[in-house]
Scaffold this active site. Structure first.
Site, PDB file in Angstrom:
ATOM      1  N   PHE D  39       0.857  -1.187   0.000  1.00 60.78           N
ATOM      2  CA  PHE D  39       0.000   0.000   0.000  1.00 60.78           C
ATOM      3  C   PHE D  39       0.891   1.234   0.000  1.00 60.78           C
ATOM      4  CE2 PHE D  39      -2.542  -3.477   1.433  1.00 60.78           C
ATOM      5  CZ  PHE D  39      -3.802  -3.242   0.886  1.00 60.78           C
ATOM      6  N   LEU D  75       2.119  -1.628   4.544  1.00 57.15           N
ATOM      7  CA  LEU D  75       2.031  -0.187   4.285  1.00 57.15           C
ATOM      8  C   LEU D  75       3.437   0.391   4.288  1.00 57.15           C
ATOM      9  CD1 LEU D  75      -0.919  -0.609   5.320  1.00 57.15           C
ATOM     10  CD2 LEU D  75      -0.682   1.573   6.504  1.00 57.15           C
ATOM     11  N   CYS D  76       3.744   1.212   3.312  1.00 58.99           N
ATOM     12  CA  CYS D  76       5.033   1.892   3.317  1.00 58.99           C
ATOM     13  C   CYS D  76       5.097   2.826   4.523  1.00 58.99           C
ATOM     14  CB  CYS D  76       5.207   2.698   2.042  1.00 58.99           C
ATOM     15  SG  CYS D  76       6.607   3.807   2.128  1.00 58.99           S
ATOM     16  N   VAL D  77       6.134   2.705   5.320  1.00 58.17           N
ATOM     17  CA  VAL D  77       6.206   3.451   6.574  1.00 58.17           C
ATOM     18  C   VAL D  77       6.184   4.962   6.361  1.00 58.17           C
ATOM     19  CG1 VAL D  77       8.739   3.163   6.665  1.00 58.17           C
ATOM     20  CG2 VAL D  77       7.514   3.828   8.711  1.00 58.17           C
ATOM     21  N   ALA D  80       2.797   6.139   5.293  1.00 56.37           N
ATOM     22  CA  ALA D  80       1.868   6.050   6.414  1.00 56.37           C
ATOM     23  C   ALA D  80       2.142   7.166   7.425  1.00 56.37           C
ATOM     24  CB  ALA D  80       1.979   4.682   7.081  1.00 56.37           C
TER      25      ALA D  80
END
Lengths: 102, 120, 101, 123
Positions: D39, D75-77, D80
């Site tokens: 994501f 999720l890409c940190v 996010a």
């Protein structure tokens, strides 16, 4: 390697469909999905370009998105084919690369 | 043989967080020492316009960030000649040295990769 | 010296070498010439590109500019044991790099 | 075949996340593997849990799909963090819908190298 191009915006709103057709190579597939399905209509300003491109490209329409928008087959360009999500997966299997056009 | 990546950029600069995020993704691949190419098409070529000064518009400069493409050995930075012409841009005045490809050669060039990613 | 909640310098424009020593103090590091080389490197990088690299790119960039001996996680971890990129940015008075926890 | 899927759009702004969801279901039904669902961009908002129930909520469908097929939803940190879905102080997954976790672009690259096909939904 052939490319599966995904076009998901309406040709009445953006030029993504035309830009995509200009860069698609012979043997590539173009899938019209979401609002992109309006690009499958016949009798519109862009229809001749789409019909012409269908000679060297596999132009495909995602049927659930067509139905969602109340468009029936009779209003579409003749040369296009319809697929469901399984057919979408098959297209992805057949074409190693994929690019999205918005 | 290692997989060759191509990232296709079609959106102009100042498209929100998307610009920095697309660059992060390109550089993530470059950080793994993979063969990474970037293709600027359509309004994406505006990234390469020199003299961008967005500070008075309250925006952050993105052009300096893009220059890291060279630093991290991105293999080819390509632009479509027609996209430049349509916008009256000259390849030699861009902020990065680029390889110009004719529109007709784009499909074959893209087909020479194993992974293609659209960056908007 | 005003720090934000994560211990980074609140006003980056107030940074100077003496502040760097004090910032390093807050994370238990005494700056040597080896530290300074990396601090200067990241300040120069940020001035030039206006953007911070991620941890992996940081090592790669050092490799290219200072050589493979210094461009290694092991060397950098010895200097900045709590995470090289995060700590060097803290000492250098730069923002916290995105993606760092 | 082994697929890596990237979801780039919020389920509330565009149809693309839903299309990605339908594609993944069809791919699984046809015997394919999904190595990673990554994501990115506004796509990280798929992991938000709406404060009220009742509307069609894609995050609930994602959760059910992740559970049923043991899928990896990452999720890409930094994406996010930019959207307030991950804190900057520690790995805090509590604000995410179940089934999602925080990860990084390195995992995406890794998965791409192992995959046969990479598809993105929503540019």
């Amino acid at each position: 390697m052939s490319v599966l191009h995904l076009v998901n915006t309406s040709p009445f709103e953006t030029v993504a469909l035309i830009r995509c057709l200009e860069r698609a190579g012979e043997g590539d597939a173009v899938l019209l999905l979401e609002n992109g399905v309006y690009g499958a209509l016949s009798g519109c300003g862009f229809s001749a370009k789409v019909a012409a491109a269908a000679g060297s490209l596999d132009i495909v329409v995602l049927e659930p998105d067509l139905e969602a928008r109340g468009l029936d087959r009779a209003r579409l360009l003749q040369s296009l084919r319809l697929v469901g999500y399984s057919g979408f997966v098959e297209l992805a299997v057949r074409h190693p690369l994929s690019l999205s056009w918005t | 043989m290692p997989k060759r990546f191509v990232f296709v950029v079609r959106q102009p600069p100042y498209s929100g967080a998307r610009n920095a995020e697309m660059l992060d993704q390109i550089l993530a691949a470059a950080a793994f020492d993979l063969a990474v190419d970037v293709l600027f098409l359509d309004d994406g070529v505006w990234h390469l316009q020199s003299g961008q000064s967005p500070q008075n518009a309250g925006l952050r400069r993105f052009a300096p960030m893009l220059q890291t493409l060279e630093l991290y050995d991105v293999r080819e930075i390509a632009v479509e000649a027609e996209s430049l012409e349509e916008r009256a841009l000259a390849a030699e005045k861009l902020i990065l040295p680029v390889r110009c490809l004719a529109r007709i050669d784009i499909p074959d060039w893209i087909a020479g990769h194993e992974i293609a990613v659209s960056c908007g | 010296m005003q720090l934000d909640r994560q211990g980074f310098l609140a006003d980056p424009s107030s940074w100077n070498e003496e502040l760097a020593e004090r910032l390093a103090d807050t994370i238990g590091i005494r700056l040597t010439e080896e530290h300074w080389e990396i601090v200067r490197f990241i300040r120069d990088y940020y001035r030039r590109y206006e953007y911070l690299p991620n941890a992996r790119l940081f090592v790669k960039a050092i490799q290219k500019s200072l050589g493979a001996d210094k461009g290694s996680s092991r060397y950098l971890h010895k200097l900045f044991p709590g995470g090289p990129l995060k700590q060097v940015c803290l000492v250098a008075g730069l923002p916290k790099p995105p993606g760092c926890l | 075949m082994k697929f890596v899927i990237q979801i780039n759009a919020s389920p509330r702004e565009a149809q693309a996340a839903n299309t990605g969801y339908q594609f993944i279901k069809a791919a699984l039904a046809n015997g394919h593997d999904i190595l990673l669902v990554f994501f990115y961009y506004d796509g990280v908002c798929n992991a938000q849990v709406p404060a009220f129930a009742g509307e069609d909520d894609l995050s609930a469908h994602w959760c059910a799909l992740a559970r049923a097929h043991a899928l990896d939803f990452v999720l890409c940190v930094s994406a996010a963090q930019r959207r307030g879905l991950a804190s900057c102080e520690g790995a805090d997954d509590r604000r995410l819908a179940p089934g999602f976790r925080i990860g990084g672009l390195g995992q995406w690259v890794d998965a791409c190298l192992k995959a046969d096909r990479i598809l993105a939904f929503g540019v």
